[in-house]
Design a protein around this motif. Structure first.
Motif, PDB file in Angstrom:
ATOM      1  N   THR A   9     -36.072  10.953 -31.219  1.00 48.44           N
ATOM      2  CA  THR A   9     -34.886  10.142 -31.481  1.00 48.44           C
ATOM      3  C   THR A   9     -34.674   9.202 -30.304  1.00 48.44           C
ATOM      4  O   THR A   9     -34.666   9.627 -29.143  1.00 48.44           O
ATOM      5  CB  THR A   9     -33.654  11.051 -31.684  1.00 48.44           C
ATOM      6  OG1 THR A   9     -33.881  11.880 -32.838  1.00 48.44           O
ATOM      7  CG2 THR A   9     -32.404  10.228 -31.924  1.00 48.44           C
ATOM      8  N   LEU A  10     -34.553   7.921 -30.630  1.00 48.65           N
ATOM      9  CA  LEU A  10     -34.446   6.860 -29.624  1.00 48.65           C
ATOM     10  C   LEU A  10     -32.971   6.502 -29.427  1.00 48.65           C
ATOM     11  O   LEU A  10     -32.340   5.971 -30.341  1.00 48.65           O
ATOM     12  CB  LEU A  10     -35.219   5.632 -30.109  1.00 48.65           C
ATOM     13  CG  LEU A  10     -36.671   5.898 -30.527  1.00 48.65           C
ATOM     14  CD1 LEU A  10     -37.187   4.800 -31.455  1.00 48.65           C
ATOM     15  CD2 LEU A  10     -37.551   6.021 -29.291  1.00 48.65           C
ATOM     16  N   PRO A  11     -32.443   6.781 -28.237  1.00 52.62           N
ATOM     17  CA  PRO A  11     -31.005   6.554 -28.008  1.00 52.62           C
ATOM     18  C   PRO A  11     -30.620   5.086 -28.110  1.00 52.62           C
ATOM     19  O   PRO A  11     -31.170   4.246 -27.393  1.00 52.62           O
ATOM     20  CB  PRO A  11     -30.780   7.072 -26.576  1.00 52.62           C
ATOM     21  CG  PRO A  11     -31.983   7.904 -26.243  1.00 52.62           C
ATOM     22  CD  PRO A  11     -33.119   7.344 -27.052  1.00 52.62           C
ATOM     23  N   GLY A  12     -29.698   4.793 -29.016  1.00 57.08           N
ATOM     24  CA  GLY A  12     -29.161   3.431 -29.119  1.00 57.08           C
ATOM     25  C   GLY A  12     -30.161   2.378 -29.529  1.00 57.08           C
ATOM     26  O   GLY A  12     -29.952   1.186 -29.281  1.00 57.08           O
ATOM     27  N   ALA A  13     -31.245   2.777 -30.188  1.00 53.56           N
ATOM     28  CA  ALA A  13     -32.329   1.828 -30.450  1.00 53.56           C
ATOM     29  C   ALA A  13     -32.087   0.932 -31.664  1.00 53.56           C
ATOM     30  O   ALA A  13     -32.860   0.009 -31.914  1.00 53.56           O
ATOM     31  CB  ALA A  13     -33.656   2.566 -30.616  1.00 53.56           C
ATOM     32  N   PHE A  14     -31.028   1.193 -32.424  1.00 51.53           N
ATOM     33  CA  PHE A  14     -30.752   0.383 -33.622  1.00 51.53           C
ATOM     34  C   PHE A  14     -29.343  -0.218 -33.505  1.00 51.53           C
ATOM     35  O   PHE A  14     -28.362   0.499 -33.314  1.00 51.53           O
ATOM     36  CB  PHE A  14     -30.858   1.260 -34.879  1.00 51.53           C
ATOM     37  CG  PHE A  14     -30.937   0.475 -36.149  1.00 51.53           C
ATOM     38  CD1 PHE A  14     -32.170   0.131 -36.702  1.00 51.53           C
ATOM     39  CD2 PHE A  14     -29.770   0.052 -36.799  1.00 51.53           C
ATOM     40  CE1 PHE A  14     -32.242  -0.611 -37.877  1.00 51.53           C
ATOM     41  CE2 PHE A  14     -29.843  -0.695 -37.972  1.00 51.53           C
ATOM     42  CZ  PHE A  14     -31.080  -1.017 -38.517  1.00 51.53           C
ATOM     43  N   ARG A  15     -29.284  -1.537 -33.627  1.00 50.82           N
ATOM     44  CA  ARG A  15     -27.981  -2.208 -33.558  1.00 50.82           C
ATOM     45  C   ARG A  15     -27.442  -2.377 -34.972  1.00 50.82           C
ATOM     46  O   ARG A  15     -27.871  -3.245 -35.730  1.00 50.82           O
ATOM     47  CB  ARG A  15     -28.096  -3.568 -32.862  1.00 50.82           C
ATOM     48  CG  ARG A  15     -26.748  -4.195 -32.547  1.00 50.82           C
ATOM     49  CD  ARG A  15     -26.873  -5.551 -31.857  1.00 50.82           C
ATOM     50  NE  ARG A  15     -27.655  -6.471 -32.646  1.00 50.82           N
ATOM     51  CZ  ARG A  15     -28.897  -6.888 -32.354  1.00 50.82           C
ATOM     52  NH1 ARG A  15     -29.500  -6.497 -31.264  1.00 50.82           N
ATOM     53  NH2 ARG A  15     -29.523  -7.720 -33.156  1.00 50.82           N
ATOM     54  N   VAL A  26     -37.887   8.473 -34.956  1.00 49.44           N
ATOM     55  CA  VAL A  26     -39.293   8.283 -35.272  1.00 49.44           C
ATOM     56  C   VAL A  26     -39.668   9.440 -36.199  1.00 49.44           C
ATOM     57  O   VAL A  26     -39.460  10.597 -35.848  1.00 49.44           O
ATOM     58  CB  VAL A  26     -40.169   8.319 -34.000  1.00 49.44           C
ATOM     59  CG1 VAL A  26     -41.643   8.167 -34.363  1.00 49.44           C
ATOM     60  CG2 VAL A  26     -39.734   7.234 -33.023  1.00 49.44           C
ATOM     61  N   PHE A  64     -24.506   0.166 -31.470  1.00 52.29           N
ATOM     62  CA  PHE A  64     -25.815   0.698 -31.069  1.00 52.29           C
ATOM     63  C   PHE A  64     -25.898   2.180 -31.416  1.00 52.29           C
ATOM     64  O   PHE A  64     -25.195   3.003 -30.835  1.00 52.29           O
ATOM     65  CB  PHE A  64     -26.048   0.482 -29.574  1.00 52.29           C
ATOM     66  CG  PHE A  64     -26.181  -0.964 -29.199  1.00 52.29           C
ATOM     67  CD1 PHE A  64     -27.372  -1.636 -29.403  1.00 52.29           C
ATOM     68  CD2 PHE A  64     -25.100  -1.663 -28.678  1.00 52.29           C
ATOM     69  CE1 PHE A  64     -27.498  -2.987 -29.089  1.00 52.29           C
ATOM     70  CE2 PHE A  64     -25.213  -3.006 -28.362  1.00 52.29           C
ATOM     71  CZ  PHE A  64     -26.408  -3.671 -28.576  1.00 52.29           C
ATOM     72  N   ASN A 102     -41.244   4.039 -37.626  1.00 51.00           N
ATOM     73  CA  ASN A 102     -40.967   3.803 -36.214  1.00 51.00           C
ATOM     74  C   ASN A 102     -39.493   3.747 -35.845  1.00 51.00           C
ATOM     75  O   ASN A 102     -39.144   3.965 -34.692  1.00 51.00           O
ATOM     76  CB  ASN A 102     -41.617   2.484 -35.784  1.00 51.00           C
ATOM     77  CG  ASN A 102     -43.124   2.525 -35.913  1.00 51.00           C
ATOM     78  OD1 ASN A 102     -43.766   3.415 -35.359  1.00 51.00           O
ATOM     79  ND2 ASN A 102     -43.687   1.594 -36.676  1.00 51.00           N
ATOM     80  N   LEU A 103     -38.652   3.418 -36.820  1.00 49.97           N
ATOM     81  CA  LEU A 103     -37.259   3.124 -36.460  1.00 49.97           C
ATOM     82  C   LEU A 103     -36.357   3.403 -37.667  1.00 49.97           C
ATOM     83  O   LEU A 103     -35.976   2.495 -38.388  1.00 49.97           O
ATOM     84  CB  LEU A 103     -37.151   1.648 -36.039  1.00 49.97           C
ATOM     85  CG  LEU A 103     -35.934   1.209 -35.262  1.00 49.97           C
ATOM     86  CD1 LEU A 103     -35.973   1.708 -33.822  1.00 49.97           C
ATOM     87  CD2 LEU A 103     -35.815  -0.311 -35.273  1.00 49.97           C
ATOM     88  N   TYR A 136     -33.348  -1.958 -41.818  1.00 48.79           N
ATOM     89  CA  TYR A 136     -34.634  -2.487 -41.374  1.00 48.79           C
ATOM     90  C   TYR A 136     -34.490  -3.428 -40.190  1.00 48.79           C
ATOM     91  O   TYR A 136     -33.498  -4.154 -40.079  1.00 48.79           O
ATOM     92  CB  TYR A 136     -35.369  -3.205 -42.522  1.00 48.79           C
ATOM     93  CG  TYR A 136     -36.153  -2.228 -43.362  1.00 48.79           C
ATOM     94  CD1 TYR A 136     -37.402  -1.781 -42.939  1.00 48.79           C
ATOM     95  CD2 TYR A 136     -35.627  -1.715 -44.533  1.00 48.79           C
ATOM     96  CE1 TYR A 136     -38.107  -0.852 -43.682  1.00 48.79           C
ATOM     97  CE2 TYR A 136     -36.340  -0.782 -45.281  1.00 48.79           C
ATOM     98  CZ  TYR A 136     -37.579  -0.360 -44.841  1.00 48.79           C
ATOM     99  OH  TYR A 136     -38.283   0.557 -45.567  1.00 48.79           O
ATOM    100  N   ALA A 137     -35.499  -3.388 -39.324  1.00 53.14           N
ATOM    101  CA  ALA A 137     -35.474  -4.213 -38.118  1.00 53.14           C
ATOM    102  C   ALA A 137     -36.046  -5.599 -38.394  1.00 53.14           C
ATOM    103  O   ALA A 137     -37.042  -6.009 -37.815  1.00 53.14           O
ATOM    104  CB  ALA A 137     -36.227  -3.514 -36.988  1.00 53.14           C
ATOM    105  N   PHE A 138     -35.430  -6.300 -39.339  1.00 58.86           N
ATOM    106  CA  PHE A 138     -35.731  -7.714 -39.540  1.00 58.86           C
ATOM    107  C   PHE A 138     -34.463  -8.500 -39.205  1.00 58.86           C
ATOM    108  O   PHE A 138     -33.358  -7.977 -39.386  1.00 58.86           O
ATOM    109  CB  PHE A 138     -36.132  -7.992 -41.007  1.00 58.86           C
ATOM    110  CG  PHE A 138     -37.410  -7.301 -41.417  1.00 58.86           C
ATOM    111  CD1 PHE A 138     -38.641  -7.777 -40.985  1.00 58.86           C
ATOM    112  CD2 PHE A 138     -37.378  -6.179 -42.226  1.00 58.86           C
ATOM    113  CE1 PHE A 138     -39.820  -7.146 -41.346  1.00 58.86           C
ATOM    114  CE2 PHE A 138     -38.562  -5.533 -42.595  1.00 58.86           C
ATOM    115  CZ  PHE A 138     -39.780  -6.030 -42.160  1.00 58.86           C
TER     116      PHE A 138
END
Lengths: 150, 150
Positions: A127-133, A144, A139, A104-105, A15-17
């Motif tokens: 698919t978002l390239p490198g969008a999640f660390r 989506v 990365f 979204n992610l 999760y993006a928190f």
């Protein structure tokens, strides 16, 4: 609920928190308006085994698509709780007039989730390239995912 | 700035803000934390010809990707203001350490924007079926667009 969320947020793998989020900020992030929050209880023990939120993904011209996030308690994994919550959320979303659900992610490394959402009828629409660390993998790509309801 | 934003928000053809948004809510939506806001001025007249915001698209593991929104004044269209703001935003984003810019909901009917962002190096990484409710066209697709920086 924080007992369920904290280890997942601290791990930072799904999760993006912020991994160092405070309990109070997590409460706001998970339950703050316009989010509605649901809790999954074990029917036998009454224990909370999962939680999800549901909210419009955007305002105005995008407000007919909702966004949900699901977390299952560590000790209740593998019992179908995520599937049940996802099914439940689709019913709740449809009853509120939402026409689709969007994630979204979704970290591409999260095989279990990607597989489950696909099984539940969600498509990877992009698919978002490198969008999640990711804390270990660096990365990585994120998907989506999207499902039209009813 | 409201004079520039209001007609665009009221039209509801490009941005996911409520078409009946109040000026105060629009101020919050366009400029509220964590958004940074920029203004494009005509060098000769000093008139404001456009504005954009820049913010992290997500928190924590997604906070290295930013999101921007651009609006050009109706009477300054066709003069390259959007291109200039987009270039400026890429520099500003890179200087803040962002690794990519993501547009979450580009109405597929917005040919001019889609063409421009492609020219500026953005890819359509996914298309969301029926995700944008257009006032005349009904539920139309929306694109997720993305560009890795530097």
């Amino acid at each position: 609920m924080w007992a369920i969320l904290e280890p997942v947020f601290r791990a930072g793998e799904t999760y993006a928190f912020p991994v160092d989020i405070s309990e109070e900020d997590a409460r706001r992030a998970w339950t703050g308006s316009p989010k509605e929050v649901f809790i999954a209880e074990d029917g036998d023990t009454g224990q909370i085994v999962g939680t999800y939120y549901l909210k419009p993904n955007h305002d105005g011209p995008g407000s007919h698509v909702c966004n949900c996030g699901y977390v299952v308690s560590a000790d209740a994994r593998g019992r179908g709780v995520a599937s049940l919550m996802c099914e439940h959320s689709q019913d709740e979303a449809a009853s509120r007039g939402f026409r689709a659900i969007q994630f979204n992610l979704v970290a591409a490394s999260n095989d279990g989730a990607v597989r489950l959402w696909k099984k539940m009828g969600f498509d990877v629409v992009g698919t978002l390239p490198g969008a999640f660390r990711h804390p270990n993998l660096g990365f990585i790509d994120a998907h989506v995912m999207y499902k039209l309801l009813g």
